[in-house]
Write a protein that holds these residues in place. Structure first.
Motif, mmCIF file in Angstrom:
data_model
loop_
_atom_site.group_PDB
_atom_site.id
_atom_site.type_symbol
_atom_site.label_atom_id
_atom_site.label_comp_id
_atom_site.label_asym_id
_atom_site.label_seq_id
_atom_site.Cartn_x
_atom_site.Cartn_y
_atom_site.Cartn_z
ATOM 1 N N SER A 64 0.865 -1.198 0.000
ATOM 2 C CA SER A 64 0.000 0.000 0.000
ATOM 3 C C SER A 64 0.902 1.249 0.000
ATOM 4 C CB SER A 64 -0.947 -0.021 1.205
ATOM 5 O OG SER A 64 -0.233 -0.241 2.393
ATOM 6 N N THR A 73 -5.783 9.931 2.453
ATOM 7 C CA THR A 73 -5.787 10.492 3.810
ATOM 8 C C THR A 73 -4.841 9.762 4.759
ATOM 9 O OG1 THR A 73 -7.723 9.125 4.209
ATOM 10 C CG2 THR A 73 -8.122 11.410 3.604
ATOM 11 N N GLN A 74 -4.503 8.489 4.463
ATOM 12 C CA GLN A 74 -3.613 7.827 5.433
ATOM 13 C C GLN A 74 -2.150 8.149 5.087
ATOM 14 O OE1 GLN A 74 -4.108 5.565 2.809
ATOM 15 N NE2 GLN A 74 -2.006 4.815 2.642
ATOM 16 N N TYR A 77 -0.571 -0.820 5.215
ATOM 17 C CA TYR A 77 -0.950 -0.149 6.459
ATOM 18 C C TYR A 77 -2.141 -0.903 7.030
ATOM 19 C CZ TYR A 77 -4.460 2.093 3.459
ATOM 20 O OH TYR A 77 -5.490 2.317 2.569
ATOM 21 N N ALA A 125 -5.137 -0.717 8.070
ATOM 22 C CA ALA A 125 -6.525 -0.743 7.570
ATOM 23 C C ALA A 125 -6.612 -1.416 6.208
ATOM 24 C CB ALA A 125 -7.052 0.683 7.475
ATOM 25 N N ASN A 138 -11.633 6.744 2.384
ATOM 26 C CA ASN A 138 -10.190 6.976 2.456
ATOM 27 C C ASN A 138 -9.732 8.067 1.476
ATOM 28 O OD1 ASN A 138 -7.611 6.495 3.385
ATOM 29 N ND2 ASN A 138 -7.186 4.946 1.818
#
Ligand SMILES: NC(=O)C1=CN([C@@H]2O[C@H](COP(=O)(O)OP(=O)(O)OC[C@H]3O[C@@H](n4cnc5c(N)ncnc54)[C@H](OP(=O)(O)O)[C@@H]3O)[C@@H](O)[C@H]2O)C=CC1
Ligand SMILES: C[C@H](CCC(=O)NCCS(=O)(=O)O)[C@H]1CC[C@H]2[C@@H]3C(=O)C[C@@H]4C[C@H](O)CC[C@]4(C)[C@H]3CC[C@]12C
Length: 293
Positions: free
Chosen positions: A215, A231-232, A259, A261, A283
């Motif tokens: 990711s 956003t992450q 990550y 999630a 997200n």
């Protein structure tokens, strides 16, 4: 019906744990003296992978398009202790060049132990613009050059019982918006290499294929492309690169560097696709998306 789904899901989780939980332990000297090609090695995750195998004492052949970047990577690989290091510059939209990289390894090393397929061609991070020609171009660079290098390298990899490491993405396992051409190519990699792995088993070909599902990573090109919309926070490229190398050396079928999630979509993508779409869209902050000309 529901109980059957639960039983099947529980069985699947147990089998996944059994097949993926491997107790193998990685040792740096596993790659000492090994002959390794790293593509897309002038920057990002590929650059970091080249440094890791150099530090472990491998013979390294790095490739990308940009000569001055490759020369810097070669110099750093020498500093880190590579047994030997060379580069060859060229464009992976050209299958003749893709084959030439493998032939160069044969000429320099006399063989090959690990083929790390990592490069990607330029693409946008935005709504699909209808340009199918771009998808065709990206398939050449992101997929057909991988297949071409695999075919060219297989005789050497059979002799060494070597490894093919394919750097893919969560975009090649779970559908997501704003990267339709890119995701197309990554799903294609899964189809090609996961099917090829089964044929290797059938034909008793002892060459491992490691598909790496990654990711968001903090490479310059990724951050430049998606920051503000994703956003992450991105994960560190150096650690990601090491996990890929370890997975290849341990002959893992798949490496997941995600990550937290991002693991959830993989568990629910087949059982609750609508719920997954809802989570996926949470997200993204598309108001920051650059307006397309
Ligand atoms: N960064 C991320 O968030 C994630 C990345 N990945 C995967 O990791 C891999 C590396 O990504 P990342 O490090 O971010 O990418 P970068 O853009 O940092 O590196 C791409 C590499 O590919 C080379 N390259 C680009 N176009 C061509 C071409 N036409 N022919 C040959 N080489 C080319 C570039 O060098 P040059 O320009 O000199 O040719 C560069 O070395 C990719 O497979 C990507 O899909 C997966 C998930 C997340
Ligand atoms: C848009 C990125 C590709 C940028 C690019 O064109 N690189 C080559 C530059 S060069 O030609 O000038 O050298 C995408 C590369 C990695 C993607 C991200 C990824 O794979 C993980 C997530 C997958 C998810 O499905 C969508 C979001 C991702 C963060 C995804 C976003 C697009 C990339 C950054």
């Amino acid at each position: 019906m529901a109980i059957i789904k639960v039983i099947v899901a529980f069985t699947g989780i147990c089998l996944a744990f059994y097949f993926y939980s491997g107790t193998d332990v990685f040792e740096d000297d596993m790659l000492k003296g090994k002959k390794v090609i790293v593509t897309g090695a002038s920057s990002g995750i590929g650059e970091q992978m080249a440094y890791h195998v150099a530090r472990m004492g491998s013979h390294v052949l790095v490739t990308a398009r940009t000569v001055d970047k490759l020369e810097k990577v070669v110099a750093q690989c020498k500093q880190l202790g590579a047994a030997s290091v060379h580069y060859i510059a060229g464009n992976m939209n050209n299958m003749t060049f893709a084959k030439q990289v493998v032939h160069e390894a044969e000429k320099i090393f006399g063989g090959l132990d690990m083929l790390i397929l990592n490069h990607i061609g330029w693409t946008y991070f935005n709504y699909f613009d209808g340009n199918v020609d771009h998808i065709r171009d990206l398939l050449e660079i992101n997929v057909l050059s991988y297949a071409t290098m695999t075919v060219a390298a297989l005789p050497m990899l059979k002799k060494s019982n070597g490894n093919i490491v394919v750097v893919s993405s969560i975009a090649g396992k779970v559908p997501s918006p704003l990267s339709v051409p890119y995701s197309t190519t990554k799903f294609a990699l899964d189809g090609f290499f996961s099917s090829l792995r089964i044929e290797f088993v059938q034909q008793k070909i002892d060459v491992s294929i490691t598909l790496c599902v990654i990711s968001y990573i903090d490479t310059d090109s990724a951050v430049k492309s998606v920051s503000g919309v994703i956003t992450q926070p991105p994960a560190p490229k150096k650690e990601c690169a090491l996990e890929i190398i370890k997975g290849g050396a341990l002959r893992k079928r798949e490496v997941y560097y995600l990550y937290r999630a991002a693991k959830i979509p993989l568990l629910i993508r087949d059982w609750a696709p609508e719920f997954l779409e809802y989570l996926t869209l949470k997200n993204y902050d598309v108001k920051n998306l650059p307006k397309k000309e």
